[in-house]
Design a protein around this motif. Structure first.
Motif, mmCIF file in Angstrom:
data_model
loop_
_atom_site.group_PDB
_atom_site.id
_atom_site.type_symbol
_atom_site.label_atom_id
_atom_site.label_comp_id
_atom_site.label_asym_id
_atom_site.label_seq_id
_atom_site.Cartn_x
_atom_site.Cartn_y
_atom_site.Cartn_z
ATOM 1 N N ASP A 409 75.705 42.444 28.130
ATOM 2 C CA ASP A 409 76.061 41.067 28.456
ATOM 3 C C ASP A 409 75.326 40.554 29.684
ATOM 4 O O ASP A 409 75.363 39.360 29.984
ATOM 5 C CB ASP A 409 77.571 40.954 28.689
ATOM 6 N N LEU A 413 74.906 36.701 31.235
ATOM 7 C CA LEU A 413 75.810 36.382 32.327
ATOM 8 C C LEU A 413 75.130 35.462 33.327
ATOM 9 O O LEU A 413 73.938 35.574 33.596
ATOM 10 C CB LEU A 413 76.261 37.668 33.035
ATOM 11 N N ALA A 414 75.939 34.552 33.872
ATOM 12 C CA ALA A 414 75.375 33.502 34.726
ATOM 13 C C ALA A 414 75.029 34.032 36.108
ATOM 14 O O ALA A 414 75.523 35.057 36.544
ATOM 15 C CB ALA A 414 76.363 32.353 34.840
ATOM 16 N N GLN A 419 79.311 33.554 39.953
ATOM 17 C CA GLN A 419 79.518 33.271 38.533
ATOM 18 C C GLN A 419 79.305 34.522 37.690
ATOM 19 O O GLN A 419 80.007 34.756 36.710
ATOM 20 C CB GLN A 419 78.574 32.158 38.095
ATOM 21 N N PHE A 420 78.303 35.303 38.077
ATOM 22 C CA PHE A 420 78.049 36.579 37.393
ATOM 23 C C PHE A 420 79.312 37.438 37.399
ATOM 24 O O PHE A 420 79.752 37.951 36.363
ATOM 25 C CB PHE A 420 76.900 37.287 38.112
ATOM 26 N N ASP A 422 82.480 36.578 38.023
ATOM 27 C CA ASP A 422 83.608 35.954 37.320
ATOM 28 C C ASP A 422 83.538 36.221 35.823
ATOM 29 O O ASP A 422 84.539 36.584 35.199
ATOM 30 C CB ASP A 422 83.628 34.447 37.584
ATOM 31 N N ARG A 423 82.360 36.052 35.262
ATOM 32 C CA ARG A 423 82.212 36.275 33.826
ATOM 33 C C ARG A 423 82.306 37.762 33.481
ATOM 34 O O ARG A 423 82.798 38.137 32.419
ATOM 35 C CB ARG A 423 80.902 35.683 33.338
ATOM 36 N N LEU A 424 81.833 38.603 34.376
ATOM 37 C CA LEU A 424 81.939 40.049 34.158
ATOM 38 C C LEU A 424 83.407 40.476 34.094
ATOM 39 O O LEU A 424 83.822 41.229 33.194
ATOM 40 C CB LEU A 424 81.210 40.790 35.274
ATOM 41 N N ALA A 426 86.016 38.524 33.486
ATOM 42 C CA ALA A 426 86.660 37.903 32.325
ATOM 43 C C ALA A 426 86.379 38.706 31.061
ATOM 44 O O ALA A 426 87.271 38.918 30.228
ATOM 45 C CB ALA A 426 86.169 36.465 32.170
ATOM 46 N N GLU A 427 85.143 39.175 30.910
ATOM 47 C CA GLU A 427 84.799 40.000 29.753
ATOM 48 C C GLU A 427 85.507 41.356 29.827
ATOM 49 O O GLU A 427 85.950 41.890 28.802
ATOM 50 C CB GLU A 427 83.280 40.194 29.701
#
Length: 454
Positions: A409, A413-414, A419-420, A422-424, A426-427
């Motif tokens: 991912d 990922l942003a 942001q990286f 946060d998305r990590l 969340a996943e």
């Protein structure tokens, strides 16, 4: 735990010597059984019932003698103190068989006490002993019923209805009182034990809350905000419980062209309060180590030698040290999982470079040397450091997550780092089938993403 049990035992039972629960149940059962047998003997003597008072008095005396031995001779009893229950149950069985024959068999009141004997068997014995005793008790009842059916003359009947009614009335009332007495004693002792355990839990919670506050103060980074202003930095620290065994340290070293950001990430062995204490010891040793003059590998060696010297093998942990220079990354690892440098190369975005361990965990072997690796650091590259919960926690199917999911991912990922991360996370929560604010991890989780700004 043994000291806590002794304290509880003394307060609940008022005993001079705290003893195991199985011995206590055995000794109390011996006392109650002895009292019941003596009461039956005296009742038979006063009312002229057929049962022989001398036999019942003798059996009751033996039971009370067993109680006295358990009370004053607990230090000399065998290690498996539940064996005291075996002769006790044999005595009770002999007494019940005698009462069955002497007091009109199924027409008398001995069968009420067989129920109590079955209850006592289930409480006093465990495993194969319990199964064997219950089968033996059922066999004894079956044999007695068969003897009464096949040889009626063996059983002494009641002389008249008055004697039969008296026998059943006395046996039923005495068995009921005996049963209620036992249940009320267990209930009272349980309630008192629960109250004391609740008090201990409250005291422990207060100590835990204080330790949590102290750990937060000790972990506080005075330069953290200043570092975030100069580096693209994001950090998540999620303890599995109230306390954490993960430790991270960030410090800016040098000046001018030699200026660099040093990152230490450590994961103490174990969980909970023991691991948190280890983490605070790591913090103390790191603070007292003049690591600014050392490279990552030599800093790990110095930290390892200090821990081995001061704590032998009582303190061990995995750790990584990474130095972010303007154009390069110098990395060293002691027993830590693979870490990753994520590239921002336009031709191959999200490509990862593995950063492997070069030696055993800290605190295992004094004098251990560690290696270090040097990697080119582009402007948009991100260093991803984490503790093992990120890869070893179980997904919603009960399987370990593994290290590949976040690498796959990483291409989408942003950025920037916040942001990286946060998305990590969340996943991570989605793969575990949990909400991000209720992960329920079994291990502490720390994830740090850092790179140069611009």
């Amino acid at each position: 735990m043994n000291q806590i049990y002794k304290k509880l035992s003394r307060q609940v039972f008022g005993d001079k010597h705290a003893v195991p629960l199985d011995l206590r149940v055995s000794s109390v059962s011996a006392l109650y059984s002895g009292i019941v047998l003596i009461v039956l003997a005296l009742t038979s003597l006063s009312l002229g019932l057929p049962a022989s008072p001398l036999v019942l008095l003798g059996l009751g005396g033996v039971c009370i003698g067993m109680y006295v031995v358990a009370r004053i001779g607990d230090d000399r009893l065998p290690q498996n103190r539940a064996l005291l229950a075996i002769p006790l149950l044999l005595l009770i069985g002999a007494a019940l068989a005698y009462l069955w024959i002497q007091n009109a068999g199924t027409s008398g009141g001995a069968h009420y006490f067989f129920f109590l004997a079955a209850c006592a068997t289930c409480v006093l014995l465990r495993g194969i002993w319990k199964f064997t005793a219950v089968v033996a008790l059922l066999g004894l009842v079956a044999v007695l019923i068969w003897l009464e059916h096949s040889t009626p003359g063996l059983v002494r009947p009641h002389v008249d209805d008055t004697q039969r009614f008296l026998d059943i009335l006395i046996s039923f009332v005495l068995a009921l009182v005996f049963f209620v007495w036992i249940i009320s004693t267990i209930t009272r002792n349980y309630a008192e034990s629960h109250r004391l355990l609740e008090n201990i839990r409250l005291h422990y919670s207060e100590d835990l809350a204080l330790a949590k506050q102290l750990q937060k103060r000790i972990y506080r980074h005075r330069e953290f905000d200043a570092v975030k202003e100069r580096y693209d930095l994001a950090l998540a620290h999620i303890p599995a419980g109230e306390l954490s065994g993960d430790l991270y340290e960030l410090s800016e070293l040098g000046s001018g062209r030699s200026r660099r950001l040093r990152v230490l990430l450590a994961d103490a062995r174990g969980h909970g309060s023991n691991a948190s204490l280890t983490a605070m010891l790591i913090k103390s040793e790191w603070a007292n180590l003049d690591h600014a003059k050392l490279g990552p590998a030599k800093a790990l060696k110095a930290l390892n030698d200090r821990c081995c010297k001061h704590y032998d093998d009582a303190v061990s942990f995995s750790a990584v040290i990474a130095d972010l220079h303007a154009r390069k990354l110098v990395f060293a690892s002691a027993g830590h999982d693979l870490q990753y440098l994520l590239s921002d190369d336009a031709t191959n975005p999200g490509e990862s470079t593995q950063l492997a361990s070069s030696g055993p965990p800290i605190g295992i072997l004094e004098g251990q040397r560690y290696g270090e690796s040097v990697h080119k650091l582009n402007a948009g590259d991100r260093l991803l450091l984490f503790t093992d919960a990120l890869s070893e926690e179980l997904d919603e199917h009960g399987e370990p997550l593994g290290p590949r999911w976040f690498l796959d991912d990483a291409r989408i990922l942003a950025r920037p780092s916040g942001q990286f991360l946060d998305r990590l996370l969340a996943e991570f929560a989605a793969r575990r089938g949990r909400q991000l604010d209720a992960l329920g991890n079994t291990d502490d989780l720390t994830v740090l993403v850092v790179g140069h700004r611009g």
